[in-house]
Design a protein around this motif. Structure first.
Motif, PDB file in Angstrom:
ATOM      1  N   ALA A  20       0.753  -1.307  -0.201  1.00  0.00           N
ATOM      2  CA  ALA A  20      -0.038   0.009   0.045  1.00  0.00           C
ATOM      3  C   ALA A  20       0.979   1.295   0.202  1.00  0.00           C
ATOM      4  CB  ALA A  20      -0.960   0.138   1.281  1.00  0.00           C
ATOM      5  N   VAL A  21       2.109   1.294   0.653  1.00  0.00           N
ATOM      6  CA  VAL A  21       2.823   2.368   0.741  1.00  0.00           C
ATOM      7  C   VAL A  21       3.316   2.604  -0.613  1.00  0.00           C
ATOM      8  CG1 VAL A  21       5.205   3.111   1.543  1.00  0.00           C
ATOM      9  CG2 VAL A  21       3.348   2.076   3.372  1.00  0.00           C
ATOM     10  N   PHE A  52       9.172   6.785  -0.527  1.00  0.00           N
ATOM     11  CA  PHE A  52       7.993   5.661   0.077  1.00  0.00           C
ATOM     12  C   PHE A  52       8.591   4.282  -0.073  1.00  0.00           C
ATOM     13  CE2 PHE A  52       5.204   9.501  -0.433  1.00  0.00           C
ATOM     14  CZ  PHE A  52       4.054   9.138   0.308  1.00  0.00           C
ATOM     15  N   SER A  53       9.711   4.202  -0.762  1.00  0.00           N
ATOM     16  CA  SER A  53      10.352   2.865  -0.867  1.00  0.00           C
ATOM     17  C   SER A  53      10.875   2.572   0.314  1.00  0.00           C
ATOM     18  CB  SER A  53      11.437   2.930  -1.905  1.00  0.00           C
ATOM     19  OG  SER A  53      10.635   2.954  -3.555  1.00  0.00           O
ATOM     20  N   ILE A  54      11.648   3.451   0.851  1.00  0.00           N
ATOM     21  CA  ILE A  54      12.401   3.544   2.162  1.00  0.00           C
ATOM     22  C   ILE A  54      11.253   3.206   3.318  1.00  0.00           C
ATOM     23  CG2 ILE A  54      12.499   5.835   3.091  1.00  0.00           C
ATOM     24  CD1 ILE A  54      15.183   2.981   3.355  1.00  0.00           C
ATOM     25  N   VAL A  97       8.955  -1.109   7.062  1.00  0.00           N
ATOM     26  CA  VAL A  97       7.700  -1.873   7.305  1.00  0.00           C
ATOM     27  C   VAL A  97       8.256  -3.313   7.298  1.00  0.00           C
ATOM     28  CG1 VAL A  97       5.540  -2.759   6.916  1.00  0.00           C
ATOM     29  CG2 VAL A  97       6.030  -0.245   6.582  1.00  0.00           C
ATOM     30  N   ILE A  98       8.858  -3.629   6.528  1.00  0.00           N
ATOM     31  CA  ILE A  98       9.561  -5.159   6.338  1.00  0.00           C
ATOM     32  C   ILE A  98      10.579  -5.284   7.358  1.00  0.00           C
ATOM     33  CG2 ILE A  98      10.816  -6.813   4.749  1.00  0.00           C
ATOM     34  CD1 ILE A  98       9.645  -5.324   2.342  1.00  0.00           C
ATOM     35  N   TYR A  99      11.442  -4.463   7.559  1.00  0.00           N
ATOM     36  CA  TYR A  99      12.397  -4.482   8.631  1.00  0.00           C
ATOM     37  C   TYR A  99      11.733  -4.782   9.944  1.00  0.00           C
ATOM     38  CZ  TYR A  99      16.625  -3.587  11.200  1.00  0.00           C
ATOM     39  OH  TYR A  99      17.643  -3.980  11.960  1.00  0.00           O
ATOM     40  N   LEU A 100      10.938  -4.072  10.333  1.00  0.00           N
ATOM     41  CA  LEU A 100      10.313  -3.920  11.792  1.00  0.00           C
ATOM     42  C   LEU A 100       9.581  -5.006  11.981  1.00  0.00           C
ATOM     43  CD1 LEU A 100       9.445  -0.101  12.180  1.00  0.00           C
ATOM     44  CD2 LEU A 100      11.356  -1.404  13.301  1.00  0.00           C
ATOM     45  N   SER A 101       8.843  -5.681  10.504  1.00  0.00           N
ATOM     46  CA  SER A 101       7.855  -6.732  11.071  1.00  0.00           C
ATOM     47  C   SER A 101       8.408  -8.224  10.802  1.00  0.00           C
ATOM     48  CB  SER A 101       6.648  -6.601   9.958  1.00  0.00           C
ATOM     49  OG  SER A 101       7.117  -6.572   8.842  1.00  0.00           O
TER      50      SER A 101
END
Length: 643
Positions: free
Chosen positions: A186-187, A207-209, A214-218
């Motif tokens: 969505a981002v 927005f890519s970062i 989101v991927i890194y934290l989750s």
């Protein structure tokens, strides 16, 4: 203030670069999981950094392109477009790997999904000669060509493929991961839409970062898969690595390593020294077995994993482990001695499903010590059969509790003073349509492990209340039914309220119940004392079951409202086999404390008479009756009481 050559706003792109660099440095400085999803995520970050850098450079150079060689202008702009395409494809690849979407897509569709990226890369590389994506002319300078839209088509396509993978694996993917995947896609969509709305602002990188964060934290923070104390991989890491190896048919074997005296050593040395020692063990294992991935499960339990079927170096590995654990673990302010057991889990016995492999590893930790005592160093299929049996019993118990099929059998308790049956012990029984009769020791252990022991206890008590509500036992001289309370039940602060509610529902006074607790139940002394007093106020009484099997303080036991102690069957049998003569002294001790005594395990008339002479107040055992269903118990009472 620095003056940019182009009219573009670089603020968002410039803000993204240091964040990306910090993430890359931190990510690469940690030991990451050796799985494709980790490598895909690394490619996402590298591609995004390259895309951002080349975007900034190309925008500036395009303003003064005549000052540079034409080949360099093409290379710089190609760098941006290649980074853009690679980032989109790598995000899709990461998503498909993380949720196992490739399996759902199928071999052919998964292969075809790579075609748009491959075509786009070829067009980008050929554009200096074909002018398909962009071109330079003396009058226009840089301009986009007729196939330029394929760049955005690829982005939309791979976002769509990512979402397709998520939805195909919706039920099999855990909630946190699903929300993460939906979130970062969505981002990305929001970033593309804003880029089109604000054409002169470079927001795509920003927005890519955000998506990368989101991927890194989750899911991709290396610390999610490391044990903090040892810095080894943790249980979740083994689950992810094992799943990938299993999915890709990669052969691997495991070695369980267990510190046998971990619990007692923790008391002896203290928490900090043990944690230091565990850290020393972890570092030694990494240095000594570099071909292995090492995981720490906690409580002194380590797991080693290596690709391959483990054939030649078995004895060497076990020997190295035994030799090192024979010496203390020494570090700064630490010197701890730990005994060790280890077992090999060969590839041939590993189940297909990762959930079953996880269960097998947990099972192996519990069996390692005893198997080593027998001289076994490698798990065989025969040993693993015990695990499958346990899983079958677990399913049978869960189904029986759901269907409320737990039965209660009753074993009579005989009064030596009155020379008749005055009570009975209620014992849980489970008969499964497929497994048949399951021994109580077996399904009770399973219930304690799974947490079903609470519901099991409630259903047993409900069956007892239903039996007493008929009035038949009381008519035949039964004063009380003994009901066992497990240690887990005794730790439930609502125990008294739950049991009272059940007895009230059936109109059965708690004065007809004698609750049996074990020495293990009084570990939380204040809580069990509070529960006992609440139930005692309603008329219930308490017995101490299996006395002699625990190590509790006798004074603390006698300070509880216990009116009867049941001597464990082992003590009775040891007395009659001549191993120990302590039984008469124990009876006198409890009588001096005004506590009655029940002797369990009575099997012969000789045992009955001798125990009567010693002074045991009550007796229980096969001499009187095996545990029987309620209707048989009533028939038995009608026979023996009337006679």
């Amino acid at each position: 203030m620095f003056q940019w050559l182009s009219q573009y706003n670089y603020d968002f792109a410039l803000a993204a670069i240091p964040i990306q660099l910090l993430l890359l440095i931190f990510y690469c400085s940690r030991r990451n999981l050796p799985i494709r999803a980790s490598y895909s995520f690394l490619w996402v970050m590298l591609a995004n950094l390259a895309m951002t850098a080349f975007d900034l450079i190309s925008c500036e150079m395009n303003e003064i392109w005549t000052e540079y060689p034409l080949w360099l202008m093409y290379v710089v702009n190609q760098g941006y477009f290649l980074g853009f395409i690679l980032r989109g494809w790598a995000l899709y690849d990461y998503t498909a790997e993380e949720c196992h979407g490739y399996a759902s897509l199928g071999k052919y569709l998964a292969t075809l999904a790579n075609v748009p990226a491959a075509v786009a890369v070829l067009l980008i590389l050929s554009t200096p000669w074909t002018a398909t994506i962009f071109h330079f002319t003396p009058d226009k300078g840089y301009y986009n060509c007729h196939l330029y839209p394929i760049i955005y088509f690829c982005t939309y396509f791979y976002i769509a493929m990512s979402l397709l993978c998520v939805f195909l694996r919706w039920k099999q993917t855990d909630f946190r991961l699903k929300m993460s995947m939906l979130g970062y896609n969505a981002v990305l969509i929001a970033g593309i839409l804003l880029r089109k709305a604000f054409i002169n602002t470079l927001v795509t990188s920003y927005f890519s970062i955000l998506a990368i964060l989101v991927i890194y934290l989750s899911a991709q923070n290396p610390d999610l898969y490391r044990d903090r104390a040892t810095h080894l991989f943790n249980k979740d890491a083994f689950d992810k690595i094992g799943r990938e190896f299993r999915r890709k048919r990669t052969a691997f074997h495991c070695i369980t390593v267990t510190a046998d005296n971990y619990a007692s050593a923790k008391v002896l040395y203290g928490y900090q020294q043990i944690e230091n020692a565990i850290g020393l063990i972890g570092r030694w294992m990494i240095d000594s077995f570099r071909d292995y991935y090492v995981f720490y499960y906690g409580h002194g339990e380590f797991l080693m994993l290596q690709k391959g079927k483990f054939e030649d170096h078995r004895e060497q590995i076990i020997h190295e482990l035994n030799t090192r654990f024979a010496h203390p673990w020494k570090g700064e302010g630490t010197e701890v001695s730990l005994s060790m057991s280890s077992m090999v889990l060969p590839y041939e016995i590993l189940p297909e499903e990762m959930e079953q492999i996880d269960d097998l590893v947990e099972f192996a930790f519990g069996k390692t010590y005893m198997e080593n005592k027998k001289g076994n160093k490698v798990f065989s299929k025969d040993i693993v059969t015990d695990l499958y049996r346990r899983e079958a019993v677990e399913m049978a118990l869960a189904k029986a509790l759901e269907d409320r099929r737990i039965e209660v059998y009753l074993q009579p308790i005989y009064s030596m003073e009155e020379h008749r049956i005055i009570g009975a012990e209620a014992l849980a029984r489970l008969k499964d349509p497929e497994l048949g009769f399951i021994p109580p020791d077996e399904f009770v252990r399973v219930a304690e492990r799974t947490g079903d022991i609470m519901e099991l206890g409630r259903q047993v008590f409900e069956r007892v209340c239903e039996f007493l509500a008929t009035g038949q036992p009381q008519r035949l001289g039964i004063r009380k039914i003994n009901v066992n309370l497990s240690p887990a039940q005794c730790r439930n602060d609502q125990l008294a309220a739950e049991l009272s509610a059940i007895s009230d529902r059936h109109g059965v006074p708690l004065s007809l119940i004698d609750f049996e607790i074990t020495e293990t139940s009084i570990e939380d002394y204040l809580l069990i004392q509070k529960q006992m007093l609440r139930l005692q106020e309603k008329g219930a009484e308490f017995s101490l079951d299996d006395f002699g099997t625990g190590t509790s303080n006798l004074i603390r036991l006698l300070n509880l409202p216990i009116h009867i102690v049941k001597l464990d069957m082992y003590i009775v049998q040891s007395y009659f086999s001549g191993k120990t003569g302590i039984l008469p002294d124990m009876v006198r001790m409890f009588h001096n404390a005004h506590v009655g005594v029940v002797a369990e395990g009575i099997e012969t008339a000789e045992m009955k008479e001798e125990l009567a002479g010693i002074g045991c107040d009550y007796q229980q055992g096969y001499y009187y009756s095996r545990p029987v269903p309620p209707e048989e118990f009533i028939a038995y009472l009608e026979t023996v009481q009337l006679s």
